[in-house]
Design a protein around this motif. Sequence first.
Motif: not given
Length: 565
Positions: A253-259, A285-287, A292-299
């Motif tokens: 929710s605070i956009k610290e996606y790695d954590k 996790i997909a979101e 993180l702009n890792n489109l490959k992993m998200a898809e």
Amino acid sequence: MIKRLIYFLLFFTVIVYSQNENSLNDSIKKYKYTNPSKAIDFGIEFTNKYYDVKPTKIIYQTYGLIGEILQSNGLDDLALEYFNQTIKQYQSLPDSEKSFPSINYPPYIILNIGNIYLQNRNFEEAYKKYYQAIDLFNKIENKNVKFSGLNTSYSNIGLIEDLKGNLDKADSIYFQVYQKRITSPKHEDILYSLALLLSVEIRKNDFSVAQSRLKEIETYYDGLSSELKEKKGSLVRRNYGYSYSVFGAHYQSIKEYDKAIEYLNKTEKILYDFPNEITTMGSRIAECYFGLNNLKMAEQIARENLQIKNLSKTEKKYNYKVLENVYKKKNLDAELIKIKDSLILLSSSNLSAALFNKLGKLEISLNLAESKRLINENKLKSNGQLFSLIIFLIIILFILFVFWSNYNLQLEKAKRLELTNKNLNFDVEKKNRELVSKVNFISQRNEYLRSLKRKISSSSTNESLTLFKVNKQLDLVLKSENAYNEFDKVFVNVYPDFYEKLNKRFKLSKTDLRHAAYIKMNHSNDEIARITGVSKRTVENQRYRLSKKINLQSGEDLNTFISTI
């Protein structure tokens, strides 16, 4: 994000209390958590087999269980069908076969219906159902069921306050439930309450408090046995894993996606045998990878999630949204159109309208059943009141008859008692006269003999020898026990317990007892001296010794003491 997690938490509440049911179908129960799809398939088979069978306890409980599984998989409309059927079957059972014969609805089903209202943000109706469930649980005699059910109901009320943004109120409710749950060694419930407190502390931005709370949860979990934590479908492990998902949702929710991904991956590892929870974590996790702009992993993750059998429409929507955003960024218009078509298809389904239609029908059904129950209760009450009045009149007549009979009996007893008392009084008076006569006889005899002794003493010397012998004989007569023994017999007849009471309390000689008897008869020292043929001085000495043996306190009167015995 956090509110979405609260709805995820609501699925947990469905499972916490269902453990109280004991006789559910083992096959459905076996796959309830670890393979919900298989459990649903088996439930459908069970329904087909027993649909027209006469309701039994095991059948109605199994219907409720299937409804819970459907609800936890987001199939609320189907869940309502099963909940409605559960209520009908429960109400058609005889009281001897009901789990809770004192109530007309199974409280856990009412609680589940409240959960459906809550998931659809109908807070007012959810409140009503939770408080109805609380009222039902309070009527249950089984303390364990009541304890678990009330805590679950109040926790769900806390979820409503949480969703409405009343965080302090939600925190207070969660803490009160936690305080109650720590009195019972049900570890999964305690961990669940701790996770709720952790969630609301994060939403209140008390992050340092939340970190301390997570350490508290980890310490508590580490202290449990490996067997409890590692068994398949462990609710203890599941509720422990939920605590990490709370942190994952917070960082997302605070956009610290790695954590966020770190905590969500840890949650997935803990909840490896809970498919529903894993799919929820997968969507998150997909979101996060898209964030993180890792489109490959998200898809890749979103497509893997969409391949899961019986994925709920909510989770499908989240994953399609991820793919939609990915294809927008990649400018893949053909793929984007397909995804949009899928989203339109999901959105166009009239599930919500159908769901609320079924909820409305269920409410009407419940209200009709309640009205019917109240009518029957009123009929029974009226018949019961008439029957009670008849019984009351019979009892009154019986009581009057008993009183009348008792009055005559008591009257007869009183007459007999009066006659008996007259006879007793006559006997006592007769014995008293005998006792007084005996005492007077002894006194007069002794007085006569003493007078005779005085005359002998004044005779001439020549007659001294003969008179001396006569004098000795008179002394023997004066000191003879025969007369006194006769006195004792008569005295005991008049005062049967007197000697016995004195002997029990004090060590007294025969002379002491006889002296006490004379005092009991109100004789003075002079009179006692005449009766016993001794001097007044001797009587006074006997009186003194008797007082010592009785241990009279200073100021106590011997005559008063003797008269009380």
